[in-house]
Design a protein around this motif. Structure first.
Motif, mmCIF file in Angstrom:
data_model
loop_
_atom_site.group_PDB
_atom_site.id
_atom_site.type_symbol
_atom_site.label_atom_id
_atom_site.label_comp_id
_atom_site.label_asym_id
_atom_site.label_seq_id
_atom_site.Cartn_x
_atom_site.Cartn_y
_atom_site.Cartn_z
ATOM 1 N N MET A 1 0.824 -1.214 0.000
ATOM 2 C CA MET A 1 0.000 0.000 0.000
ATOM 3 C C MET A 1 0.858 1.264 0.000
ATOM 4 O O MET A 1 0.499 2.250 -0.653
ATOM 5 C CB MET A 1 -0.959 -0.001 1.196
ATOM 6 C CG MET A 1 -2.069 -1.030 1.085
ATOM 7 S SD MET A 1 -3.111 -0.803 -0.388
ATOM 8 C CE MET A 1 -3.911 0.741 -0.001
ATOM 9 N N SER A 2 1.978 1.243 0.688
ATOM 10 C CA SER A 2 2.875 2.403 0.671
ATOM 11 C C SER A 2 3.452 2.621 -0.725
ATOM 12 O O SER A 2 3.510 3.759 -1.215
ATOM 13 C CB SER A 2 4.008 2.214 1.672
ATOM 14 O OG SER A 2 3.512 2.218 2.991
ATOM 15 N N ARG A 3 3.857 1.539 -1.374
ATOM 16 C CA ARG A 3 4.391 1.653 -2.738
ATOM 17 C C ARG A 3 3.314 2.104 -3.709
ATOM 18 O O ARG A 3 3.561 2.932 -4.597
ATOM 19 C CB ARG A 3 5.001 0.327 -3.187
ATOM 20 C CG ARG A 3 6.305 -0.027 -2.489
ATOM 21 C CD ARG A 3 7.036 -1.217 -3.129
ATOM 22 N NE ARG A 3 6.180 -2.250 -3.662
ATOM 23 C CZ ARG A 3 5.765 -3.332 -2.997
ATOM 24 N NH1 ARG A 3 6.135 -3.505 -1.729
ATOM 25 N NH2 ARG A 3 5.001 -4.237 -3.566
ATOM 26 N N LEU A 4 2.091 1.591 -3.538
ATOM 27 C CA LEU A 4 0.980 2.009 -4.387
ATOM 28 C C LEU A 4 0.731 3.507 -4.231
ATOM 29 O O LEU A 4 0.588 4.236 -5.221
ATOM 30 C CB LEU A 4 -0.282 1.216 -4.043
ATOM 31 C CG LEU A 4 -1.543 1.593 -4.811
ATOM 32 C CD1 LEU A 4 -1.373 1.323 -6.300
ATOM 33 C CD2 LEU A 4 -2.744 0.835 -4.261
ATOM 34 N N ALA A 5 0.712 3.975 -2.992
ATOM 35 C CA ALA A 5 0.514 5.404 -2.732
ATOM 36 C C ALA A 5 1.649 6.228 -3.347
ATOM 37 O O ALA A 5 1.402 7.273 -3.963
ATOM 38 C CB ALA A 5 0.406 5.663 -1.236
ATOM 39 N N ASP A 6 2.890 5.768 -3.208
ATOM 40 C CA ASP A 6 4.033 6.468 -3.808
ATOM 41 C C ASP A 6 3.877 6.571 -5.326
ATOM 42 O O ASP A 6 4.128 7.624 -5.918
ATOM 43 C CB ASP A 6 5.348 5.745 -3.485
ATOM 44 C CG ASP A 6 5.744 5.836 -2.025
ATOM 45 O OD1 ASP A 6 5.233 6.711 -1.302
ATOM 46 O OD2 ASP A 6 6.580 5.007 -1.611
ATOM 47 N N ASN A 7 3.470 5.470 -5.949
ATOM 48 C CA ASN A 7 3.307 5.457 -7.407
ATOM 49 C C ASN A 7 2.180 6.382 -7.858
ATOM 50 O O ASN A 7 2.326 7.102 -8.850
ATOM 51 C CB ASN A 7 3.060 4.032 -7.914
ATOM 52 C CG ASN A 7 4.285 3.164 -7.811
ATOM 53 O OD1 ASN A 7 5.412 3.641 -7.777
ATOM 54 N ND2 ASN A 7 4.075 1.867 -7.732
ATOM 55 N N ILE A 8 1.075 6.374 -7.142
ATOM 56 C CA ILE A 8 -0.040 7.253 -7.503
ATOM 57 C C ILE A 8 0.353 8.708 -7.311
ATOM 58 O O ILE A 8 0.024 9.565 -8.140
ATOM 59 C CB ILE A 8 -1.302 6.880 -6.709
ATOM 60 C CG1 ILE A 8 -1.826 5.531 -7.215
ATOM 61 C CG2 ILE A 8 -2.380 7.960 -6.837
ATOM 62 C CD1 ILE A 8 -2.982 4.972 -6.443
#
Length: 100
Positions: free
Chosen positions: A31-38
């Motif tokens: 979820m942290s990586r997803l948020a970073d990518n978004i």
């Protein structure tokens, strides 16, 4: 355990436009990586819209409907960028409270 002041503001809204937060001890989790990518996509989109807006404002043939649509897109991008800035500022304050 994550303290309440260590919740991460996510770059998307929940139902009714309410903010979403992430509570995790793993800053490199899915979820942290997803948020970073978004966030990266949102910042890139804002940069592209800024370039488009500069060109559109120099183009005297732009109609009011085109400028209105551009204004709506810029408003959305600004909302996203402010959310990213708020989230990142909070993360900086949590990671190094003496930095701010």
């Amino acid at each position: 355990m994550t303290a309440p002041n260590e919740l991460r503001l996510l770059p998307w809204s929940g139902p009714e436009g309410k903010p979403c937060y992430l509570k995790t001890d793993d800053k490199h989790g899915y979820m942290s990586r997803l948020a970073d990518n978004i966030e990266a996509v949102q910042l890139g989109t804002a940069a592209e819209l800024l370039e488009h807006a500069l060109d559109a404002l120099d183009d005297h043939d732009q109609g009011p409907e085109d400028l209105r649509r551009l204004g709506k897109e810029l408003t959305g991008a600004l909302r996203d960028v402010l959310r990213v800035a708020t989230s990142r500022g909070h993360l900086l304050a949590v990671s190094d409270p003496h930095r701010l």
